[in-house]
Design a protein around this motif. Structure first.
Motif, mmCIF file in Angstrom:
data_model
loop_
_atom_site.group_PDB
_atom_site.id
_atom_site.type_symbol
_atom_site.label_atom_id
_atom_site.label_comp_id
_atom_site.label_asym_id
_atom_site.label_seq_id
_atom_site.Cartn_x
_atom_site.Cartn_y
_atom_site.Cartn_z
ATOM 1 N N CYS A 106 18.070 28.281 35.111
ATOM 2 C CA CYS A 106 18.175 29.667 34.660
ATOM 3 C C CYS A 106 16.802 30.175 34.241
ATOM 4 O O CYS A 106 15.831 29.419 34.223
ATOM 5 C CB CYS A 106 19.168 29.790 33.503
ATOM 6 S SG CYS A 106 18.702 28.840 32.040
ATOM 7 N N ALA A 162 18.756 35.280 35.158
ATOM 8 C CA ALA A 162 19.559 34.740 36.257
ATOM 9 C C ALA A 162 19.852 33.278 35.942
ATOM 10 O O ALA A 162 19.118 32.622 35.197
ATOM 11 C CB ALA A 162 18.815 34.853 37.581
ATOM 12 N N PHE A 213 10.933 27.418 38.085
ATOM 13 C CA PHE A 213 11.429 27.938 39.369
ATOM 14 C C PHE A 213 10.538 29.100 39.745
ATOM 15 O O PHE A 213 10.092 29.842 38.857
ATOM 16 C CB PHE A 213 12.875 28.445 39.241
ATOM 17 C CG PHE A 213 13.861 27.404 38.790
ATOM 18 C CD1 PHE A 213 14.340 26.439 39.670
ATOM 19 C CD2 PHE A 213 14.309 27.389 37.477
ATOM 20 C CE1 PHE A 213 15.251 25.477 39.252
ATOM 21 C CE2 PHE A 213 15.213 26.430 37.047
ATOM 22 C CZ PHE A 213 15.689 25.469 37.937
ATOM 23 N N SER A 232 20.832 32.019 45.325
ATOM 24 C CA SER A 232 19.876 32.997 44.771
ATOM 25 C C SER A 232 19.558 34.173 45.708
ATOM 26 O O SER A 232 19.280 35.277 45.214
ATOM 27 C CB SER A 232 18.594 32.285 44.326
ATOM 28 O OG SER A 232 18.895 31.350 43.311
ATOM 29 N N PHE A 252 11.324 31.876 40.996
ATOM 30 C CA PHE A 252 11.963 33.197 40.853
ATOM 31 C C PHE A 252 12.306 33.557 39.418
ATOM 32 O O PHE A 252 12.852 34.636 39.169
ATOM 33 C CB PHE A 252 13.210 33.290 41.743
ATOM 34 C CG PHE A 252 13.973 31.988 41.872
ATOM 35 C CD1 PHE A 252 13.601 31.042 42.809
ATOM 36 C CD2 PHE A 252 15.035 31.716 41.028
ATOM 37 C CE1 PHE A 252 14.287 29.840 42.927
ATOM 38 C CE2 PHE A 252 15.725 30.519 41.150
ATOM 39 C CZ PHE A 252 15.345 29.571 42.098
ATOM 40 N N HIS A 293 20.740 27.795 48.502
ATOM 41 C CA HIS A 293 21.197 28.185 47.165
ATOM 42 C C HIS A 293 21.774 29.596 47.246
ATOM 43 O O HIS A 293 21.645 30.259 48.276
ATOM 44 C CB HIS A 293 20.072 28.085 46.110
ATOM 45 C CG HIS A 293 18.809 28.841 46.427
ATOM 46 N ND1 HIS A 293 17.793 28.990 45.522
ATOM 47 C CD2 HIS A 293 18.388 29.503 47.547
ATOM 48 C CE1 HIS A 293 16.805 29.699 46.054
ATOM 49 N NE2 HIS A 293 17.149 30.004 47.283
ATOM 50 N N GLN A 321 21.100 37.428 44.786
ATOM 51 C CA GLN A 321 20.495 38.258 43.725
ATOM 52 C C GLN A 321 19.798 39.466 44.344
ATOM 53 O O GLN A 321 19.954 40.600 43.884
ATOM 54 C CB GLN A 321 19.416 37.466 42.964
ATOM 55 C CG GLN A 321 19.899 36.397 42.021
ATOM 56 C CD GLN A 321 18.704 35.817 41.256
ATOM 57 O OE1 GLN A 321 17.730 36.520 40.964
ATOM 58 N NE2 GLN A 321 18.794 34.532 40.928
HETATM 59 N N1 PHE Z 1 18.711 28.486 42.731
HETATM 60 C C1 PHE Z 1 18.434 27.403 41.827
HETATM 61 C C2 PHE Z 1 18.868 26.078 42.460
HETATM 62 O O1 PHE Z 1 19.595 26.084 43.416
HETATM 63 C C3 PHE Z 1 19.150 27.577 40.491
HETATM 64 C C4 PHE Z 1 18.691 28.780 39.719
HETATM 65 C C5 PHE Z 1 19.306 29.996 39.867
HETATM 66 C C6 PHE Z 1 17.644 28.672 38.825
HETATM 67 C C7 PHE Z 1 18.925 31.091 39.140
HETATM 68 C C8 PHE Z 1 17.209 29.779 38.082
HETATM 69 C C9 PHE Z 1 17.870 30.968 38.259
HETATM 70 O O2 PHE Z 1 18.488 25.026 42.003
#
Ligand code: PHE
Length: 348
Positions: A294, A316, A259, A181, A261, A179, A184
């Protein structure tokens, strides 16, 4: 003597006309032979000088006159030959001309792939909202991909990502990011708040390709970190971007999710672009289509990025650009995005 000279006069005149009238180098060669060649008409006049009725002086004078006409005709032939040869060469160059710019102008010019067009359009929407675009590496460490994002080692959510690990360094430390992320964390480390950034790029998962999955796809991540950022700012931003991207009548809604994070976390859905919310086969009759995840950035994630969660808060979000393009253009099977079939690519 007078007869020879008047013959010479007419041969000279006819010769001039014939040379000037030759239209090609080949025709000129025939004229040349006829007048100044060995068996030509000037040679014939020379033979008349053998006539015994002529005096030595007459013969000499007539011989000089014949030679002068001959020289003059030869010069005229050479001049004409040069002119004809150059004209013929110009004509051949013209007919054989190969204009490379003409050839390329006729060729179709390629264009960006549908997914990259969607990525550019998304970047434009967020740039319009005051965001900057940032990028991070596709080959990532376990720390940036999971640990800094509040997935402790052995956390079950790690399994949900079907991560492709690399044979590099200690086993399990290097991977193809599943991903966007991790970017970030990199953005928080690189700049102080206020942060308003989107981070698009390729991501990888150990998925078997099917109508809704490709093992290699693109995501776009969003991150806002500032003083006093609230969940309302997140909901408003998601709604503003979906309406800017899809059109004013395509709104969004959030549903609870989880999630590591983000806390609280949500999934965001957009009104179905096919039926505009009425309910159809594409949205399974619900009127909504899920797009991404998110939430409010988890305090541990802010700390991993070097920020104090007592001072700053943030939100995010992240979602698949391929999925977005698929939805936007009602593409039944996502695999066509990677097939490289020109008949598909040309339609967008
Ligand atoms: N990284 C998560 C995914 O790939 C999506 C996400 C990003 C969720 C940022 C919350 C905040 O599924």
């Amino acid at each position: 003597m007078a007869g020879v000279l008047s013959d010479l006069d007419s041969v000279a005149k006819e010769g001039q006309v014939a040379v000037d009238g030759a239209a090609t180098v080949d025709e000129l060669r025939v004229v040349e032979a006829e007048f100044v060649g060995k068996k030509g008409r000037i040679g014939g006049l020379n033979r008349l000088l053998g006539n015994p009725s002529l005096t030595v002086d007459d013969r000499r004078a007539a011989g000089a006159a014949i030679q002068a006409v001959r020289d003059e005709l030869i010069a005229r032939v050479e001049q004409r030959r040069a002119a004809l040869a150059s004209a013929e060469r110009q004509a051949r160059l013209g007919s054989e001309r190969l204009d490379l710019t003409e050839v390329t102008l006729d060729r179709p010019r390629g264009h960006l792939h549908l997914v990259n067009q969607a990525r550019n359009a998304l970047e434009d929407v967020f740039i319009g909202m005051g965001y900057v675009v940032a990028e991070g590496p596709e080959v990532e460490t376990d720390w940036y991909s999971f640990e800094a994002l509040n997935f402790p080692v052995g956390h079950p959510a790690r399994d949900g990502f079907d991560t492709l690990y690399l044979n590099l360094g200690e086993p399990g430390t290097m991977l193809l990011r599943p991903h966007t992320s991790p970017v970030q964390i990199r953005v928080m480390q690189a700049q102080a708040p206020p942060i308003y950034a989107v981070m698009p790029g390729r991501t990888y998962r150990k998925d078997t390709p099917d109508a809704r999955h490709n093992p290699n796809f693109q995501q776009i991540e969003g991150l806002a970190v500032d003083r006093g950022i609230s969940f309302g700012d997140l909901a408003g931003t998601i709604d503003a971007f979906t309406r800017a991207y899809f059109g004013a009548d395509i709104g969004s809604r959030l549903r609870p999710a989880s999630f590591p994070f983000t806390e609280p976390s949500a999934e965001f859905e957009v009104a179905c672009v096919i039926c505009h919310g009425a309910g159809c086969r594409t949205c399974s009759g619900t009127g909504w289509i899920e797009l991404g995840g998110c939430g409010m950035v988890h305090p541990n994630v802010l700390r991993a990025g070097g920020l104090d969660p007592e001072e700053y808060s943030g939100f995010a979000f992240g979602f698949g650009i391929d999925r977005l393009a698929q939805m936007h253009h009602n593409i039944a099977d996502m695999r066509v995005l990677n097939d490289n079939d020109i008949r598909f690519a040309r339609q967008f």
